[in-house]
Enzyme design. Structure first.
Site, mmCIF file in Angstrom:
data_model
loop_
_atom_site.group_PDB
_atom_site.id
_atom_site.type_symbol
_atom_site.label_atom_id
_atom_site.label_comp_id
_atom_site.label_asym_id
_atom_site.label_seq_id
_atom_site.Cartn_x
_atom_site.Cartn_y
_atom_site.Cartn_z
ATOM 1 N N ASP A 107 0.846 -1.222 0.052
ATOM 2 C CA ASP A 107 -0.089 0.041 0.080
ATOM 3 C C ASP A 107 1.004 1.138 0.059
ATOM 4 O O ASP A 107 1.964 1.430 0.490
ATOM 5 C CB ASP A 107 -1.023 -0.083 1.226
ATOM 6 C CG ASP A 107 -1.908 1.061 1.327
ATOM 7 O OD1 ASP A 107 -2.767 0.880 0.324
ATOM 8 O OD2 ASP A 107 -2.113 2.143 1.894
ATOM 9 N N GLU A 163 1.191 0.295 -4.989
ATOM 10 C CA GLU A 163 0.937 1.466 -5.390
ATOM 11 C C GLU A 163 2.005 2.321 -5.547
ATOM 12 O O GLU A 163 2.736 2.900 -4.567
ATOM 13 C CB GLU A 163 0.049 2.123 -4.569
ATOM 14 C CG GLU A 163 -1.413 1.222 -4.166
ATOM 15 C CD GLU A 163 -2.498 1.947 -3.340
ATOM 16 O OE1 GLU A 163 -3.500 2.093 -3.691
ATOM 17 O OE2 GLU A 163 -2.091 2.392 -2.051
#
EC number: 3.2.1.41
Length: 843
Positions: free
Chosen positions: A535, A564
């Protein structure tokens, strides 16, 4: 009697309805800049409620004044001094005001954590002082000081003065009279000094403790931390180079308030405290107690491997007792490269949590071990759904220990969370366990889930959230053991908010980097995890990501790593799309996503699959795996196709179905039918599963999953988030279409080329036209049994005739069917249905 009771009830209700709490808040800023600053206040006791913004409406000789009236009788409220709409916080931590008899008056100083109930002194003070190295201290002051006046500065260690060599401006672009200063010492701070009271004194200023920051990098420890268990003894080790003393408190039960034994830990050097406790401690609970920076703190172990319910206490466990039968022979699917993976994103509760899943252990780890489960109309559900679909890997949203919610409450309608608020990274979340109080149970059940998925050839990718923690201070085991060090802070001592979640982890610090590497290697070795999704990976520094990659691929070169390539809004990116080339770490391809579906921020903007205009070039970039295909328009960030995660939807933002539905509703030129929306759904799946790179499907994308247009369902009930298998029955044709595409990709290596050279050699774009992308995979690409394969995407809203290369072509994918079986054989031209994909081959 009844009359008296009625009158008493009326009086009680009146007291609640007509009572009022008044809070007067005085706020002083040393810089005198009050524009945009306001208060966020929320009731805490006796009842907790949502917060609200309040403006400063007056001023006095102290500063600005706000008079806050709340229409209830309160004894405690929370307060945050913030800039505009959360642009910044004056102090990072949530603070609280105690109220007596419905009234409170408090004074708040800029940058000072304490709330004052009497008017405090506003004379100059040192906001924050931090040791950058063993000879350098930097300090931020409320008021400027002349750096040429060295005689004003003094540094003491437990009262003993250390000579100051020089004082200079910390910012070279600043002037000599500044409030940001660097103090250079004549003598180095020693290792033992870190555990003492180091104080910066400036004449005319309130003194401040010196917080140890980068200086601690010199005390790296590369050994094993946490509770190291054996049947004969347990060794407790914690890294806390700033603590005067550390104790380990042992408890027989997770609910006990008093330890049955307190063990003093011994300082072993390099910041490590150690205690050896003889005997078999399997199942014993523990906490650390430490004194640092003038405070005694009690905390769970940041290296906890097991805990009691709601992470009240860490636990010592014999991990061998948690292994299911046959665990030593458990293996995940072995793939040649990332490109062989087909990733399907799920949440533990989502996939089995609704009543129509037919699963016994709904929303739990064990729910994903149940075989042959059926839903409405006999459709497969849960594990059986994954097996039938044919995906190779499941990406599971966070199932490490997160802070929010009561682990003992299994009502996912009342409480639900995605889990992006980390607390203890090496511990499984207890809410998905049948018995969160038993530290062994949750570990065993995660292993049983992994084993069940592996049995069916499905790998497990774990969603890790390293860039931030749920909280700071008392809400962070990192901050309790070594305050500030594990986080990025600014010169004033404020926690940076690059994540948008209130804090950001300092991955570049050696001991934080070690923690990250230790965590992922532990999950692989102990739980047989097959990959990690990071993340906000853009907030993790490149050196750390490379160390993660090296450590994991040394264990197993097929472990999949991606994340990400961004952080919170406006945050500096340390490992973005431009950094992944050649690293064996992949990034989510947001350009390809937006080309397929349209903007995630504006639901009305159509993507290619809804007839969106001007998307052809970006679709082509995605098709080639985002490599530099031609050195011109068809080039992007990847050196190798393994570095791009191709997706059209994930847990964030609207589901693909909801996004397309909203775009259709916003279309003033056309009335969209359900059949057309289904075509768009299928076309998106076809693009993802026939492009080079790594395909990623949002769970339920294969049956038109909806979340009732909720674009941020992180805490929405299970009725919104759960897999509704009625929709699978309703859209079984869309499911079967995706199932066929997956079979096609798995059986044909032409869609899974392993490097840029192969792609440039075997993939040739064919003439297209407006809203048409066509290409050929030629000459047995990747060793494919089919000599040549033609793929055509039609993003037009009407039928289109397309001229094929010479020869007879066998159609295996059209607008209605997908797979490896021949649907028809065509020659010359083919009529393309609106919003459709076609795959054809010749021997």
């Amino acid at each position: 009697m009844k009359t008296k009771l009625w009158l008493l009830l009326v009086l009680l209700l009146s007291a609640l309805i007509f009572s009022e709490t008044t809070i007067v808040v005085h706020y002083h800023r040393y810089d005198g800049k009050y524009d945009g600053w306001n208060l966020w206040i929320w009731p805490v006791e006796p009842v907790s409620q949502e917060g609200k913004a309040y403006q400063f409406t007056g001023e006095d000789d102290f500063g600005k004044v706000a008079v806050v009236k709340l229409p209830m009788d309160l004894t405690k409220v929370g307060i945050i001094v913030r800039l505009n709409e959360w642009q910044a916080k004056d102090v990072a931590k949530d603070r609280f005001i105690e109220i007596k008899d419905g009234k409170a008056e408090v004074w708040i100083l800029q940058g000072v954590e304490e709330i004052f109930y009497e008017k405090p002194d506003t004379s100059p003070r040192i906001f924050f002082a931090q040791a950058r190295s063993n000879k350098v201290i930097e300090a931020f002051l409320t008021n400027p000081v002349d750096t040429k006046k060295k005689e004003l500065f003094k540094v003491t260690v437990d009262g003993k003065e250390i000579p100051v060599s020089r004082v200079e401006k910390a910012d070279p672009t600043d002037i000599d009279v500044t409030n940001y200063v660097r103090i250079v010492l004549s003598e180095s701070l020693k290792e033992e000094d870190l555990r003492k009271d180091v104080e910066l004194i400036i004449e005319g200023y309130k003194p401040a403790r010196v917080i140890m920051m980068e200086i601690l990098d010199d005390y790296y420890y590369d050994g094993e931390l946490g509770a190291v268990y054996s049947p004969e003894k347990t060794i407790f080790r914690v890294w806390s180079p700033v603590s005067k003393w550390v104790k380990v408190l042992l408890f027989k039960n997770g609910e006990d308030t008093e330890p049955y034994q307190v063990v003093n830990m011994e300082y072993k050097g390099n910041g490590v405290w150690e205690a050896v406790v003889e005997g078999d401690l399997d199942g014993v609970f523990y906490l650390y107690q430490l004194e640092n920076y003038g405070k005694i703190r009690t905390t769970v172990d940041p290296y906890s491997k097991a805990v009691y319910a709601n992470s009240k206490k860490s636990a010592v466990v014999n991990l061998a007792r948690t292994n299911p039968e046959g665990w030593e022979n458990d293996r995940g699917p072995k793939i040649e490269g990332y490109e062989d993976a087909i990733i399907y994103e799920i949440h533990i509760a989502d996939i089995t949590g609704l009543e129509n899943s037919g699963v016994k252990n709904k929303g739990l780890y064990l729910g994903l071990t149940e075989e042959n489960t059926k839903g409405p109309g006999g459709v497969t559900t849960g594990l059986s759904h994954l097996v039938e679909l044919g995906v190779t890997h499941v990406h599971i949203l966070p199932f490490f220990d997160f802070y929010t919610g009561d682990e003992l409450d299994k009502d996912f309608e009342k409480y639900y969370n995605w889990g992006y608020d980390p607390y203890l990274f090496m511990v499984p979340e207890g809410r998905y366990s049948t018995d969160p109080k038993n530290p062994h149970t949750r570990i065993r059940e995660v292993k049983e889930m992994v084993k069940a998925l592996h049995k069916h050839g499905i790998g497990v990718i774990m969603d890790m959230v390293f860039p931030h923690t749920y909280g700071i201070g008392e809400l962070s085991a990192f901050d309790q053991t070594v305050p500030y060090y594990f986080y990025r802070i600014d010169k004033t001592g404020a926690y940076l908010n690059e994540s948008g979640c209130g804090n950001v982890i300092a991955s570049e610090r050696p001991m934080m980097r070690k923690f990250i590497v230790d965590t992922v290697t532990y999950w692989v070795k102990e739980y047989h995890i097959d990959g990690f999704r990071f993340d906000q990976m853009g907030l993790i520094d490149k050196k750390t990501m490379l160390e993660v990659e090296r450590a994991l691929h040394k264990i197993d070169p097929t472990i999949i790593l991606y994340g990400e390539p961004w952080g919170g809004w406006g945050a500096p990116i340390r490992f973005g799309k431009s950094d992944v080339a050649g690293t064996h770490v992949a990034a989510f391809n947001d350009e390809f996503r937006d080309a397929i579906r349209g903007s995630v921020f504006n639901p009305s903007v159509k993507g290619f699959v809804m007839g969106g205009y001007g998307k052809e070039t970006k679709i082509k970039r995605g098709v080639v795996g985002s490599i530099n295909y031609d050195g011109k328009l068809i080039k992007s960030f990847a050196l190798d196709p393994e570095e791009t995660i191709n997706y059209a939807a994930c847990h964030d933002n609207h589901t693909l179905w909801d996004k397309n539905y909203l775009a259709a509703k916003a279309d003033k030129k056309k009335e969209w039918t359900e059949e057309e929306l289904k075509n768009a759904q299928k076309l998106a799946g076809a693009i993802l599963l026939t492009s080079q790179g790594v395909p990623f499907l949002h769970g339920g994308q294969d049956f038109c999953r909806t979340k009732n247009f909720n674009d941020n369902s992180y805490n929405a009930p299970i009725s919104i988030n759960g897999f509704d298998y009625e929709r699978k029955l309703q859209f079984i044709d869309v499911f079967n279409y995706h199932k066929g595409l997956i079979k096609l990709r798995k059986e044909h290596p032409a869609f899974r080329l392993k490097n840029a050279e192969e792609i440039k050699k075997h993939l040739e774009f064919l003439p297209g036209g407006r809203r048409i992308v066509a290409f050929m995979l030629k000459d047995h690409a990747g060793g494919d049994p089919w000599k040549d394969i033609v793929v055509i995407y039609n993003g037009n809203l009407e039928k289109t005739t397309y001229k094929l290369p010479e020869g007879k072509w066998n159609v295996v994918v059209n607008s209605q069917k997908a797979g490896t079986e021949v649907i028809e054989t065509v020659e010359g031209t083919i009529e393309l249905d609106p919003l459709s994909a076609y795959v054809l081959y010749r021997e």
